[in-house]
Design an enzyme around this catalytic site. Structure first.
Site, PDB file in Angstrom:
ATOM      1  CG  HIS A  96      -1.734   1.491   1.467  1.00 15.34           C
ATOM      2  ND1 HIS A  96      -2.265   1.908   0.481  1.00 15.34           N
ATOM      3  CD2 HIS A  96      -1.841   2.228   2.396  1.00 15.34           C
ATOM      4  CE1 HIS A  96      -2.766   3.062   1.031  1.00 15.34           C
ATOM      5  NE2 HIS A  96      -2.526   2.961   2.146  1.00 15.34           N
ATOM      6  CG  HIS A  98       0.062   7.661   0.945  1.00 15.07           C
ATOM      7  ND1 HIS A  98       0.108   7.895   1.990  1.00 15.07           N
ATOM      8  CD2 HIS A  98      -0.791   6.185   1.105  1.00 15.07           C
ATOM      9  CE1 HIS A  98      -0.569   7.627   3.232  1.00 15.07           C
ATOM     10  NE2 HIS A  98      -1.038   6.495   2.464  1.00 15.07           N
ATOM     11  CE1 TYR A 123       5.495  -5.466 -21.086  1.00 12.61           C
ATOM     12  CE2 TYR A 123       4.839  -3.377 -22.184  1.00 12.61           C
ATOM     13  CZ  TYR A 123       5.674  -4.603 -22.259  1.00 12.61           C
ATOM     14  OH  TYR A 123       6.441  -4.826 -23.460  1.00 12.61           O
TER      15      TYR A 123
END
Length: 216
Positions: A96, A98, A123
């Site tokens: 995860h 940002h 891709y």
């Protein structure tokens, strides 16, 4: 079974790849978290930890009820990771971030909530497939776990509105590669906003599914 040596290797890999992501600007400050599935639970980066300065000995080791077994207190996004693992038994790791361009896309109006980014490259299709948007929830909101769990049954990656991507993979390396591909495709998507584009069509996507055994 994950032996002590294998778990030690997993811990070192979290540290190494976390540092790589941080040094290349794919996460900043203490944002982002990484996790890896073990036989006796899972490892997660601790709360308020910088991915560039992780300590393998203090990584959070949790059980499948989310209880901390050892290490520092876990990231407040632990429920998000747990929900994705429960929905995707084949997921060996979750990333995860940002990351700037992915987070920018997550803030845009007018996105297709079932497919946030078009299939601009093969891709992206091969590593991400279709990318759904999860409605905004505050970081650490327990309600987000149910949303992620439902979406993750059909998708290996989810974009959190006004937040960033959550990407699973068979291994931590695979999840990191997929997250990197998502970030590069988000960058292309933003660069091409005012340019007529030609995404892959349904037949081309189907060819990729057939050729590479993709489950999209």
């Amino acid at each position: 079974m994950h032996s002590g040596a294998e778990q030690s290797r997993q811990r070192e890999q979290i540290v190494s790849l976390g540092r790589s992501l941080f040094e290349r600007g794919l996460t900043a400050g203490s944002s982002g978290n990484l996790s890896v599935r073990l036989d006796d639970g899972w490892l997660l980066t601790p709360t308020n930890a910088c991915l560039g300065r992780l300590d393998p000995a203090t990584l959070s080791h949790l059980d499948w009820d989310g209880k901390l077994l050892s290490g520092a207190p876990p990231s407040k996004e632990a429920l998000l990771h747990l929900a994705m693992y429960q929905a995707r038994p084949g997921a060996g790791a979750i990333v995860h971030l940002h990351a700037t361009h992915s987070a920018a896309v997550s803030c845009m109006c007018g996105l297709n909530h079932n497919d946030c980014i078009p299939p601009l490259t093969p891709y992206f299709v091969m590593k991400i497939g279709r990318l759904p948007l999860a409605p905004y929830h505050r970081p650490g909101d327990p309600a987000l776990a149910g949303v992620i769990g439902a979406l993750a049954q059909r998708h290996s990656a989810v974009l959190l509105a006004n937040h960033g991507p959550v990407v699973s993979g068979a291994s931590l390396e695979a999840a990191v590669y997929a997250a990197e591909e998502l970030e590069e495709t988000a960058k292309l998507f933003l660069m091409l906003r005012d340019v007529p584009t030609r995404p892959l069509d349904a037949a081309q996507v189907d060819e990729l599914k057939s050729a590479f055994g993709l489950d999209l």
